[in-house]
Motif scaffolding. Structure first.
Motif, PDB file in Angstrom:
ATOM      1  N   PHE A 287       0.777  -1.042  -0.050  1.00 40.27           N
ATOM      2  CA  PHE A 287       0.358  -0.197  -0.143  1.00 40.27           C
ATOM      3  C   PHE A 287       0.884   0.660  -0.098  1.00 40.27           C
ATOM      4  O   PHE A 287       0.581   2.053   0.504  1.00 40.27           O
ATOM      5  N   LEU A 288       2.458   1.081  -0.395  1.00 40.18           N
ATOM      6  CA  LEU A 288       2.663   2.135  -0.089  1.00 40.18           C
ATOM      7  C   LEU A 288       3.264   2.953  -1.796  1.00 40.18           C
ATOM      8  O   LEU A 288       3.453   2.040  -2.572  1.00 40.18           O
ATOM      9  N   LEU A 289       3.533   4.287  -1.499  1.00 36.71           N
ATOM     10  CA  LEU A 289       3.687   4.651  -3.059  1.00 36.71           C
ATOM     11  C   LEU A 289       4.921   5.672  -2.800  1.00 36.71           C
ATOM     12  O   LEU A 289       5.392   6.705  -2.049  1.00 36.71           O
ATOM     13  N   PRO A 290       6.144   5.708  -3.507  1.00 40.25           N
ATOM     14  CA  PRO A 290       5.676   4.611  -5.636  1.00 40.25           C
ATOM     15  C   PRO A 290       5.501   3.439  -4.804  1.00 40.25           C
ATOM     16  O   PRO A 290       6.348   3.223  -3.088  1.00 40.25           O
ATOM     17  N   LYS A 291       5.691   2.327  -5.311  1.00 42.41           N
ATOM     18  CA  LYS A 291       5.663   1.236  -5.248  1.00 42.41           C
ATOM     19  C   LYS A 291       6.784  -0.009  -5.136  1.00 42.41           C
ATOM     20  O   LYS A 291       7.858   0.478  -5.427  1.00 42.41           O
ATOM     21  N   LEU A 292       7.285  -0.272  -3.803  1.00 42.56           N
ATOM     22  CA  LEU A 292       8.833  -0.547  -3.080  1.00 42.56           C
ATOM     23  C   LEU A 292       8.975  -1.596  -4.604  1.00 42.56           C
ATOM     24  O   LEU A 292       8.270  -2.838  -4.094  1.00 42.56           O
ATOM     25  N   THR A 293      10.117  -1.855  -4.612  1.00 42.19           N
ATOM     26  CA  THR A 293      11.810  -2.714  -5.161  1.00 42.19           C
ATOM     27  C   THR A 293      11.866  -3.705  -3.923  1.00 42.19           C
ATOM     28  O   THR A 293      12.120  -3.140  -2.930  1.00 42.19           O
ATOM     29  N   SER A 294      10.838  -4.244  -3.171  1.00 46.40           N
ATOM     30  CA  SER A 294      11.916  -5.228  -2.343  1.00 46.40           C
ATOM     31  C   SER A 294      11.557  -7.013  -2.758  1.00 46.40           C
ATOM     32  O   SER A 294      11.929  -7.327  -3.873  1.00 46.40           O
ATOM     33  N   GLU A 333      12.832 -13.757  -3.152  1.00 42.30           N
ATOM     34  CA  GLU A 333      12.592 -12.724  -4.545  1.00 42.30           C
ATOM     35  C   GLU A 333      12.852 -11.575  -4.712  1.00 42.30           C
ATOM     36  O   GLU A 333      12.294 -11.218  -4.418  1.00 42.30           O
ATOM     37  N   LEU A 334      13.238 -11.110  -5.996  1.00 42.99           N
ATOM     38  CA  LEU A 334      12.993  -9.753  -6.044  1.00 42.99           C
ATOM     39  C   LEU A 334      11.856  -8.907  -6.369  1.00 42.99           C
ATOM     40  O   LEU A 334      11.516 -10.110  -8.243  1.00 42.99           O
ATOM     41  N   LEU A 335      11.141  -8.112  -6.141  1.00 44.03           N
ATOM     42  CA  LEU A 335      10.191  -7.918  -6.984  1.00 44.03           C
ATOM     43  C   LEU A 335      10.327  -6.490  -7.219  1.00 44.03           C
ATOM     44  O   LEU A 335      10.244  -5.975  -6.141  1.00 44.03           O
ATOM     45  N   GLU A 336      10.135  -6.010  -7.802  1.00 48.91           N
ATOM     46  CA  GLU A 336      10.413  -5.090  -9.033  1.00 48.91           C
ATOM     47  C   GLU A 336       9.214  -3.893  -8.507  1.00 48.91           C
ATOM     48  O   GLU A 336       7.914  -4.199  -8.659  1.00 48.91           O
ATOM     49  N   GLY A 337       9.985  -2.856  -8.067  1.00 44.96           N
ATOM     50  CA  GLY A 337       9.105  -1.442  -8.082  1.00 44.96           C
ATOM     51  C   GLY A 337       9.189  -0.572  -8.195  1.00 44.96           C
ATOM     52  O   GLY A 337      10.416  -0.509  -9.360  1.00 44.96           O
TER      53      GLY A 337
END
Lengths: 349, 349
Positions: A287-294, A333-337
């Protein structure tokens, strides 16, 4: 408390019959079972754990030791509850109950562990927040209590453990940020001697060096692993002279992100615009903006692995889980944000 | 497992001496104590909980039953960890340990409770998430187990309980929104038959009627009490025909707020601009914009009250906590924010 003897006397039955009725053995007829169970309820009979443990050599309980306190989980826990969910999925197959052993942050974990073992109510234990040198590991080993550690430690008695891939997070995180031109990369580290702090700093340092970047201890930001800690780091960054600030940041704790984002907005360093961020995935992060790369892992699956690996180390269950002594690093796993899309030269105020 | 008998044989001491040494009695000299404790460690001796419980009639453990599972705490718990912190502060005075009894959402809470009691490892219990009619209360009463409930229930055996002031939240919340011209006020309610849902809806309905506003069941939004649930409610509101949407909202669960805010931004109904919101305070809420108008209570203090009220009901501790049977509604404090400052006529898309 009414014991089985009083119950048997009152019902004019043998202790054996009452015991078999209470334990659901098939050789007791339904009417007797009902008489016994009604009388047990009426008389406040409590089958004694101690008696059971002595008889069967098993309590049916596994304890999960975790630390509590306002600086740790006192502001909510976004990690353990999901892990518990996975652990319980496995334990349900064997009618084992999971209880959380809550060690207050004001108490010495070693003393707490000794008391837990002295109380002797669990068949096995899961420990977490392993320290670099962890006496609990030696202690449990010496007492021959089956256990598994969530987290590595320099203290190694050949016990089973699982740990997150902090090396992998450091390598992928540093490389991604370096590729965008960042050379001043900040990281979070815990205030105490939790082993994960050492492991992550070591891996971060090695990865920097492989890119020819010198390690700068001023870029290690120590804080409490909660929202407030994230907020504090943002303000600490803003308080640094401009040229010394990090332009990218690796935040390996998931509970801190919201406070970090908010703190960065407050100090005029919007996340993803003035500071590149790679963090840990969590329900809040969506629910964060900008979308978190995580970095993401299924905490439920981690719980399942923990439980199965623990059972694999217990003779009663080893046949069902023939994994031997599990000592495993769990990849993320890397989630691209969008939070790390900016280049280093866009950073700053 | 090595028992006390083997230990005594190995050391050529009497069982009584070994027992006194292990239990720290003053009539054992230091050298003997050390010999016994070294041998106990070397031989993997575990003092048996059962034996202790049988001897002293007390396990030194209090269980806190809570529900787990991805729909409940599986996405993180922002409430219980703080309550535990307070409970432990009190228990530390008496060397009582708190363990969390984790009842999976896939399991029947009544069956779980019966098993917990059958295992008999706790002196007393704290139960939470009370249902409107709650069999656990009858059961614990019939078994004469000391307990306290966090949450009221229609099931009343004269037991101690504490509960949050849901009536007060409904009254203050509705009145604040009505004063800004709102007449369509939405509320959250749980999906299951947790008693707090009934209590809050009743109080909300009464307060609406006192303002001459008819109760509209379409303004009750049921969802899971987590981030995702908050997000879902925002989308459900947007899916309603414009004139039927709420213009104000009371969100009495603290875990949902971030998802609710984010969902409202997604559907073009920014919180505090197009929908007035009053919520519950939480560590996350401090990082929201616009600032959430919220109901606050100290969860740590709630934990302290729970623990003291439980001990007040136990003969061994009643003298230290002479409060009788505590049955108390805990008030919440309104923290003024900006999320409910708008008037009803500003609402809508």
């Amino acid at each position: 408390m009414t014991g089985i003897r009083e119950l048997a006397q009152r019902l004019n039955l043998s202790i054996g019959t009452v015991s078999r009725a209470l334990n659901g053995k098939p050789d007791v007829n339904e009417e007797t079972r009902k008489r016994v169970s009604d009388a047990a309820a009426a008389m406040g009979y409590v089958p004694n754990q101690a008696g059971r443990a002595l008889r069967k050599g098993a309590t049916g309980i596994v304890g999960f030791m975790m630390q509590t306190g306002s600086q740790i989980t006192g502001e909510g826990d976004v990690f353990f509850m999901s892990v518990f969910d996975g652990v319980q999925t496995v334990f349900a197959r064997h009618k084992l109950d999971l209880v959380a052993l809550l060690c207050s942050s004001e108490e010495d974990p070693d003393a707490y562990m000794q008391r837990v073992v002295a109380r002797g109510f669990a068949d096995a234990l899961i420990i977490s927040a392993t320290k670099r040198h962890d006496h609990r590991i030696d202690f449990l080993h010496s007492r021959k209590i089956p256990f598994i550690a969530l987290g590595r430690s320099e203290t190694d008695v050949g016990h089973p453990w699982l740990d997150l891939d902090f090396e992998g997070m450091a390598e992928t995180g540093v490389s991604r940020l370096v590729a965008k031109g960042h050379r001043r990369i900040g990281i979070f580290a815990p205030l105490d001697d939790t082993n994960l702090g050492f492991v992550f700093i070591d891996a971060y340092r090695k990865r920097l060096e492989s890119h020819g970047i010198a390690f700068d201890p001023d870029l290690i930001f120590r804080a409490h692993p909660n929202e407030r800690g994230g907020h504090d780091i943002a303000h600490a960054i803003a308080a640094m002279p401009e040229g010394q600030r990090p332009t990218g940041f690796l935040l390996t704790n998931e509970a801190m992100t919201l406070g970090f984002y908010n703190g960065l907005y407050e100090v005029g360093l919007p996340p993803g615009e003035k500071l590149a961020i790679i963090g840990r995935d969590s329900p809040q992060a969506h629910f964060l903006l900008p979308k978190l790369t995580s970095f993401h892992l299924s905490l439920r699956d981690l719980g399942i692995s923990l439980a199965e690996s623990l059972l694999a180390s217990m003779p009663e269950y080893a046949e069902m889980y023939p994994y031997g002594t599990v000592r495993e690093i769990v990849p993320l796993e890397l989630l691209e944000g969008d939070s790390d899309a900016m280049c280093a030269d866009q950073a700053g105020p």
